[in-house]
Design an enzyme around this catalytic site. Structure first.
Site, PDB file in Angstrom:
ATOM      1  N   CYS A  11       0.807  -1.123   0.114  1.00  0.00           N
ATOM      2  CA  CYS A  11      -0.050  -0.226  -0.443  1.00  0.00           C
ATOM      3  C   CYS A  11       0.544   1.428  -0.138  1.00  0.00           C
ATOM      4  CB  CYS A  11      -1.545  -0.213   0.776  1.00  0.00           C
ATOM      5  SG  CYS A  11       0.078   0.537   2.735  1.00  0.00           S
ATOM      6  N   CYS A  85      -2.459   1.857  -3.899  1.00  0.00           N
ATOM      7  CA  CYS A  85      -1.557   2.385  -4.370  1.00  0.00           C
ATOM      8  C   CYS A  85      -1.266   3.060  -5.372  1.00  0.00           C
ATOM      9  CB  CYS A  85      -0.015   1.068  -3.890  1.00  0.00           C
ATOM     10  SG  CYS A  85       0.072   0.137  -4.878  1.00  0.00           S
ATOM     11  N   CYS A  89       2.076   1.370  -8.143  1.00  0.00           N
ATOM     12  CA  CYS A  89       3.116   0.445  -8.048  1.00  0.00           C
ATOM     13  C   CYS A  89       3.695  -0.294  -8.924  1.00  0.00           C
ATOM     14  CB  CYS A  89       2.157  -0.743  -6.838  1.00  0.00           C
ATOM     15  SG  CYS A  89       1.303  -0.763  -5.404  1.00  0.00           S
TER      16      CYS A  89
END
Length: 133
Positions: A11, A85, A89
């Protein structure tokens, strides 16, 4: 997948959702599954309300610290679970990805964080069943 599956929870701040998920997976799967967590922009500390919510179910995550997401951690993981995210990510070919849409516990009261904790538990149960095959 490797003989001992590995899961990376990601996250943004690695201070709430991903730490709770890692705590649940460690607690429920023991050493059958390798557990990692990281954040694209790690916070200075774990969310105290997340710590409190997990303590209520007997899981202590106080020793954990937010960690920066690294390519090495992602490449060493069989399953990468992202939690809010978005584009920060990285995506690695050949990895199994899951995106869990969960309320961010940052700034939320304990009642909301308990709901997030319990939703994560249900998803972890399902993930363990899939990985144990």
């Amino acid at each position: 997948m490797t003989a001992k599956p590995s899961v990376l929870f990601v996250c943004v701040h690695n201070a709430g959702r991903s730490q709770m998920a890692a705590g649940w997976l460690r607690h429920l799967a023991g050493d059958r599954i390798e557990v990692r967590s990281a954040g694209s922009e790690p916070a200075d500390q774990i969310n105290p309300i997340a710590i409190q919510a997990m303590a209520e179910v007997g899981i202590d995550i106080t020793a954990e610290e937010p960690k920066k997401l690294s390519d090495a951690a992602a490449q060493a993981s069989d399953v990468i679970v992202t939690m809010g995210c978005g584009d920060t990510c990285p995506h690695f070919p050949g990895k199994r990805y899951e995106d869990w849409e969960l309320t961010d516990p940052a700034g939320q009261p304990i009642e909301v964080v308990r709901g997030v904790r319990d939703e994560i538990r249900a998803r972890i149960d399902k993930l363990i069943t899939e990985l144990d095959g």
